[in-house]
Scaffold this motif. Structure first.
Motif, PDB file in Angstrom:
ATOM      1  N   GLU A   1      30.727  43.624  35.451  1.00 19.84           N
ATOM      2  CA  GLU A   1      31.418  43.068  34.284  1.00 19.84           C
ATOM      3  C   GLU A   1      32.650  42.265  34.698  1.00 19.84           C
ATOM      4  OE1 GLU A   1      30.186  46.601  31.149  1.00 19.84           O
ATOM      5  OE2 GLU A   1      31.950  46.858  32.425  1.00 19.84           O
ATOM      6  N   VAL A   2      33.340  42.753  35.729  1.00 15.63           N
ATOM      7  CA  VAL A   2      34.503  42.017  36.244  1.00 15.63           C
ATOM      8  C   VAL A   2      34.057  40.674  36.814  1.00 15.63           C
ATOM      9  CG1 VAL A   2      36.324  42.065  37.981  1.00 15.63           C
ATOM     10  CG2 VAL A   2      35.828  44.126  36.654  1.00 15.63           C
ATOM     11  N   GLU A   3      32.923  40.656  37.507  1.00 10.68           N
ATOM     12  CA  GLU A   3      32.404  39.406  38.062  1.00 10.68           C
ATOM     13  C   GLU A   3      32.030  38.421  36.950  1.00 10.68           C
ATOM     14  OE1 GLU A   3      32.448  38.341  41.180  1.00 10.68           O
ATOM     15  OE2 GLU A   3      33.506  40.214  41.617  1.00 10.68           O
ATOM     16  N   ILE A   4      31.493  38.921  35.848  1.00 10.07           N
ATOM     17  CA  ILE A   4      31.171  38.049  34.709  1.00 10.07           C
ATOM     18  C   ILE A   4      32.444  37.415  34.168  1.00 10.07           C
ATOM     19  CG2 ILE A   4      30.357  38.035  32.318  1.00 10.07           C
ATOM     20  CD1 ILE A   4      28.304  40.198  33.168  1.00 10.07           C
ATOM     21  N   LEU A   5      33.509  38.204  34.063  1.00 16.96           N
ATOM     22  CA  LEU A   5      34.788  37.656  33.590  1.00 16.96           C
ATOM     23  C   LEU A   5      35.318  36.578  34.538  1.00 16.96           C
ATOM     24  CD1 LEU A   5      36.610  40.891  32.405  1.00 16.96           C
ATOM     25  CD2 LEU A   5      35.699  39.063  30.983  1.00 16.96           C
ATOM     26  N   ARG A   6      35.240  36.856  35.832  1.00 11.90           N
ATOM     27  CA  ARG A   6      35.711  35.870  36.813  1.00 11.90           C
ATOM     28  C   ARG A   6      34.875  34.598  36.733  1.00 11.90           C
ATOM     29  NH1 ARG A   6      36.425  40.449  40.983  1.00 11.90           N
ATOM     30  NH2 ARG A   6      38.619  40.951  40.681  1.00 11.90           N
ATOM     31  N   GLY A   7      33.565  34.762  36.582  1.00  9.77           N
ATOM     32  CA  GLY A   7      32.685  33.601  36.482  1.00  9.77           C
ATOM     33  C   GLY A   7      32.948  32.765  35.240  1.00  9.77           C
ATOM     34  N   ALA A   8      33.466  33.408  34.197  1.00  9.67           N
ATOM     35  CA  ALA A   8      33.782  32.684  32.967  1.00  9.67           C
ATOM     36  C   ALA A   8      35.164  32.051  33.010  1.00  9.67           C
ATOM     37  CB  ALA A   8      33.686  33.629  31.774  1.00  9.67           C
ATOM     38  N   GLY A   9      35.882  32.257  34.116  1.00 16.16           N
ATOM     39  CA  GLY A   9      37.180  31.614  34.272  1.00 16.16           C
ATOM     40  C   GLY A   9      38.358  32.461  33.830  1.00 16.16           C
ATOM     41  N   TYR A  10      38.140  33.728  33.585  1.00  8.52           N
ATOM     42  CA  TYR A  10      39.222  34.615  33.182  1.00  8.52           C
ATOM     43  C   TYR A  10      39.813  35.312  34.402  1.00  8.52           C
ATOM     44  CZ  TYR A  10      37.617  34.080  28.385  1.00  8.52           C
ATOM     45  OH  TYR A  10      37.257  33.564  27.176  1.00  8.52           O
ATOM     46  N   ASP A  11      41.081  35.691  34.276  1.00  4.76           N
ATOM     47  CA  ASP A  11      41.731  36.478  35.318  1.00  4.76           C
ATOM     48  C   ASP A  11      41.326  37.932  35.099  1.00  4.76           C
ATOM     49  OD1 ASP A  11      43.314  37.651  37.213  1.00  4.76           O
ATOM     50  OD2 ASP A  11      45.225  37.101  36.291  1.00  4.76           O
ATOM     51  N   ALA A  12      40.469  38.452  35.963  1.00  4.31           N
ATOM     52  CA  ALA A  12      39.911  39.787  35.775  1.00  4.31           C
ATOM     53  C   ALA A  12      40.632  40.850  36.585  1.00  4.31           C
ATOM     54  CB  ALA A  12      38.429  39.778  36.142  1.00  4.31           C
ATOM     55  N   ASN A  13      41.750  40.509  37.192  1.00  2.00           N
ATOM     56  CA  ASN A  13      42.502  41.494  37.966  1.00  2.00           C
ATOM     57  C   ASN A  13      43.077  42.557  37.032  1.00  2.00           C
ATOM     58  OD1 ASN A  13      42.101  40.176  40.438  1.00  2.00           O
ATOM     59  ND2 ASN A  13      43.772  38.765  39.978  1.00  2.00           N
ATOM     60  N   ALA A  14      43.138  43.784  37.532  1.00  2.00           N
ATOM     61  CA  ALA A  14      43.694  44.880  36.728  1.00  2.00           C
ATOM     62  C   ALA A  14      45.140  44.558  36.366  1.00  2.00           C
ATOM     63  CB  ALA A  14      43.622  46.181  37.509  1.00  2.00           C
ATOM     64  N   GLY A  15      45.459  44.688  35.098  1.00  2.00           N
ATOM     65  CA  GLY A  15      46.816  44.426  34.621  1.00  2.00           C
ATOM     66  C   GLY A  15      47.055  42.994  34.181  1.00  2.00           C
ATOM     67  N   SER A  16      46.080  42.107  34.384  1.00  2.00           N
ATOM     68  CA  SER A  16      46.263  40.725  33.944  1.00  2.00           C
ATOM     69  C   SER A  16      46.209  40.653  32.429  1.00  2.00           C
ATOM     70  CB  SER A  16      45.188  39.826  34.554  1.00  2.00           C
ATOM     71  OG  SER A  16      43.926  40.118  33.979  1.00  2.00           O
ATOM     72  N   GLU A  17      46.789  39.611  31.879  1.00  2.00           N
ATOM     73  CA  GLU A  17      46.839  39.468  30.420  1.00  2.00           C
ATOM     74  C   GLU A  17      45.432  39.348  29.829  1.00  2.00           C
ATOM     75  OE1 GLU A  17      48.665  36.586  26.929  1.00  2.00           O
ATOM     76  OE2 GLU A  17      49.248  36.263  29.002  1.00  2.00           O
ATOM     77  N   ASP A  18      44.558  38.576  30.496  1.00  2.00           N
ATOM     78  CA  ASP A  18      43.189  38.420  29.994  1.00  2.00           C
ATOM     79  C   ASP A  18      42.471  39.764  29.914  1.00  2.00           C
ATOM     80  OD1 ASP A  18      43.433  35.659  29.788  1.00  2.00           O
ATOM     81  OD2 ASP A  18      42.633  35.300  31.802  1.00  2.00           O
ATOM     82  N   ARG A  19      42.616  40.554  30.949  1.00  5.80           N
ATOM     83  CA  ARG A  19      41.918  41.849  30.982  1.00  5.80           C
ATOM     84  C   ARG A  19      42.528  42.820  29.980  1.00  5.80           C
ATOM     85  NH1 ARG A  19      39.754  44.805  36.354  1.00  5.80           N
ATOM     86  NH2 ARG A  19      38.980  46.680  35.362  1.00  5.80           N
ATOM     87  N   GLN A  20      43.837  42.810  29.819  1.00  3.17           N
ATOM     88  CA  GLN A  20      44.473  43.694  28.850  1.00  3.17           C
ATOM     89  C   GLN A  20      44.046  43.355  27.426  1.00  3.17           C
ATOM     90  OE1 GLN A  20      48.665  43.425  29.610  1.00  3.17           O
ATOM     91  NE2 GLN A  20      48.600  44.886  31.297  1.00  3.17           N
TER      92      GLN A  20
END
Length: 72
Positions: A41-60
């Motif tokens: 799921e994290v890889e899908i977020l990264r592939g869509a151009g989102y910052d998927a790192n823990a604590g990032s605004e996109d992930r929060q």
């Protein structure tokens, strides 16, 4: 008289066990689907151009939205 007391004790025990089972089941349903994002799921977020790192605004924002979804 003794039969009535024994019957009442059995009924109370059965009722208590049943209510405990319902409570445990409800707790399990409340926690269903509440797991952290898996690597795929994290890889899908990264592939869509989102910052998927823990604590990032996109992930929060995503995790806050997921917590608001109904679980049933």
């Amino acid at each position: 008289m003794l039969d009535a007391v024994v019957g009442a004790v059995i009924a109370v025990t059965a009722t208590t066990a049943m209510l405990s089972a319902v409570q445990v089941t409800q707790s399990a349903f409340d926690q269903a689907g509440r797991s952290p994002l898996i690597e795929g799921e994290v890889e899908i977020l990264r592939g869509a151009g989102y910052d998927a790192n823990a604590g990032s605004e996109d992930r929060q924002v995503l995790e806050a939205d997921l917590r608001q979804l109904p679980v049933q």
